[in-house]
Design a protein around this motif. Structure first.
Motif, PDB file in Angstrom:
ATOM      1  N   SER A 142     -19.102 -21.128  28.932  1.00 20.37           N
ATOM      2  CA  SER A 142     -18.833 -22.367  29.674  1.00 20.37           C
ATOM      3  C   SER A 142     -17.483 -22.354  30.372  1.00 20.37           C
ATOM      4  CB  SER A 142     -18.898 -23.574  28.734  1.00 20.37           C
ATOM      5  OG  SER A 142     -17.858 -23.520  27.770  1.00 20.37           O
ATOM      6  N   THR A 143     -16.624 -21.382  30.024  1.00 23.29           N
ATOM      7  CA  THR A 143     -15.301 -21.329  30.660  1.00 23.29           C
ATOM      8  C   THR A 143     -15.265 -20.360  31.846  1.00 23.29           C
ATOM      9  OG1 THR A 143     -14.446 -19.539  29.237  1.00 23.29           O
ATOM     10  CG2 THR A 143     -14.217 -21.809  28.429  1.00 23.29           C
ATOM     11  N   ARG A 144     -16.312 -19.613  32.046  1.00 20.49           N
ATOM     12  CA  ARG A 144     -16.314 -18.646  33.146  1.00 20.49           C
ATOM     13  C   ARG A 144     -16.252 -19.376  34.477  1.00 20.49           C
ATOM     14  NH1 ARG A 144     -20.850 -14.684  30.415  1.00 20.49           N
ATOM     15  NH2 ARG A 144     -19.424 -13.710  28.912  1.00 20.49           N
ATOM     16  N   GLY A 145     -15.448 -18.868  35.358  1.00 20.90           N
ATOM     17  CA  GLY A 145     -15.225 -19.512  36.645  1.00 20.90           C
ATOM     18  C   GLY A 145     -13.960 -20.349  36.675  1.00 20.90           C
ATOM     19  N   LEU A 146     -13.392 -20.643  35.503  1.00 18.21           N
ATOM     20  CA  LEU A 146     -12.125 -21.379  35.450  1.00 18.21           C
ATOM     21  C   LEU A 146     -10.960 -20.414  35.633  1.00 18.21           C
ATOM     22  CD1 LEU A 146     -12.776 -23.679  32.346  1.00 18.21           C
ATOM     23  CD2 LEU A 146     -12.853 -24.338  34.757  1.00 18.21           C
ATOM     24  N   PRO A 147      -9.808 -20.908  36.062  1.00 19.81           N
ATOM     25  CA  PRO A 147      -8.618 -20.056  36.120  1.00 19.81           C
ATOM     26  C   PRO A 147      -8.297 -19.508  34.732  1.00 19.81           C
ATOM     27  CG  PRO A 147      -8.264 -22.124  37.276  1.00 19.81           C
ATOM     28  CD  PRO A 147      -9.557 -22.270  36.550  1.00 19.81           C
ATOM     29  N   PRO A 148      -7.702 -18.336  34.655  1.00 17.36           N
ATOM     30  CA  PRO A 148      -7.421 -17.716  33.352  1.00 17.36           C
ATOM     31  C   PRO A 148      -6.664 -18.634  32.390  1.00 17.36           C
ATOM     32  CG  PRO A 148      -7.025 -16.153  35.112  1.00 17.36           C
ATOM     33  CD  PRO A 148      -7.310 -17.458  35.775  1.00 17.36           C
ATOM     34  N   GLU A 149      -5.648 -19.329  32.880  1.00 14.13           N
ATOM     35  CA  GLU A 149      -4.869 -20.207  31.981  1.00 14.13           C
ATOM     36  C   GLU A 149      -5.739 -21.341  31.436  1.00 14.13           C
ATOM     37  OE1 GLU A 149      -0.852 -22.968  31.922  1.00 14.13           O
ATOM     38  OE2 GLU A 149      -1.261 -21.644  33.630  1.00 14.13           O
ATOM     39  N   ALA A 150      -6.622 -21.870  32.284  1.00 18.70           N
ATOM     40  CA  ALA A 150      -7.501 -22.951  31.830  1.00 18.70           C
ATOM     41  C   ALA A 150      -8.482 -22.439  30.781  1.00 18.70           C
ATOM     42  CB  ALA A 150      -8.257 -23.544  33.014  1.00 18.70           C
TER      43      ALA A 150
END
Length: 207
Positions: free
Chosen positions: A152-160
């Motif tokens: 679910s975190t894929r596509g977010l900026p690395p820090e996010a």
């Protein structure tokens, strides 16, 4: 209108309920709302009813008896007898709580410790229950939690992504060192670069 022949006049609500109007007869020494005037018998009824619903610690039962106005000496006597026969066992309660909450909710030792303290379990019993769980189980559960959320975190900026994954573990009581290691392993397995400075404040990650 006259009453039917042979029928006694109907008592008023106050007469039926007693002078206080709450359903208890206004007679000295009458039974209380649990059906008995004996404090120890009443304490036994309360404890058995609560234990039928769910396991309880001694502190939880003591609090329930206190809230219901059971005298301290009667409460202590009943709780001691219940402990002697194994109806109250805080050590067993702690072990069952740790196993259930760890595997069903993924809670780490720190969160489990706080929950058990709120329920009146002693520190020694908490420590033994958490030690029975073992560090390997905690690491394995932390990895499962991160794996479930990783997609679910894929596509977010690395820090996010880092904050989101670390926040999942932080809210469940995982220490920063363990959270850092598990999050880094998961992201590096995907080939992502991890900036360690993003993990300096893991304790504050609550996203």
């Amino acid at each position: 209108m006259a009453s039917r022949k042979g029928r006694a006049p109907r008592a008023s609500r106050t007469e039926r309920a007693g002078s206080d109007g709450r359903g208890a007869p206004d007679v000295p020494g009458a039974a209380d709302h649990d059906g008995t005037a004996d404090p120890e018998a009443r304490a036994r009824q309360i404890c058995l009813r609560l234990l039928t619903l769910a396991p309880r610690t001694r502190a939880q039962l003591a609090g329930a008896l206190r809230d219901r106005g059971v005298p301290d000496d009667a409460a202590h006597a009943v709780l001691d007898r219940f402990a002697d026969v194994g109806l109250i066992d805080d050590a067993a309660f702690a072990r069952a709580w740790v196993e259930s909450r760890h595997y069903s909710r993924g809670l780490a030792g720190r969160a489990l410790r706080a929950e058990l303290r709120q329920r009146g379990v002693g520190d020694d019993q908490i420590r033994d229950a958490i030690e029975d769980l073992g560090p390997d189980a905690e690491v394995a559960t932390a990895r499962r939690l991160v794996d479930r959320k990783l997609m679910s975190t894929r596509g977010l900026p690395p820090e996010a992504r880092i904050r989101r994954l670390a926040g999942t573990l932080a809210r469940k009581g995982y220490p920063p060192g363990l959270a850092f290691r598990v999050v880094r392993e998961a992201l590096e397995t995907e080939g992502a670069e991890v900036d360690e400075s993003c993990l300096d404040d893991l304790d504050n990650y609550t996203e």
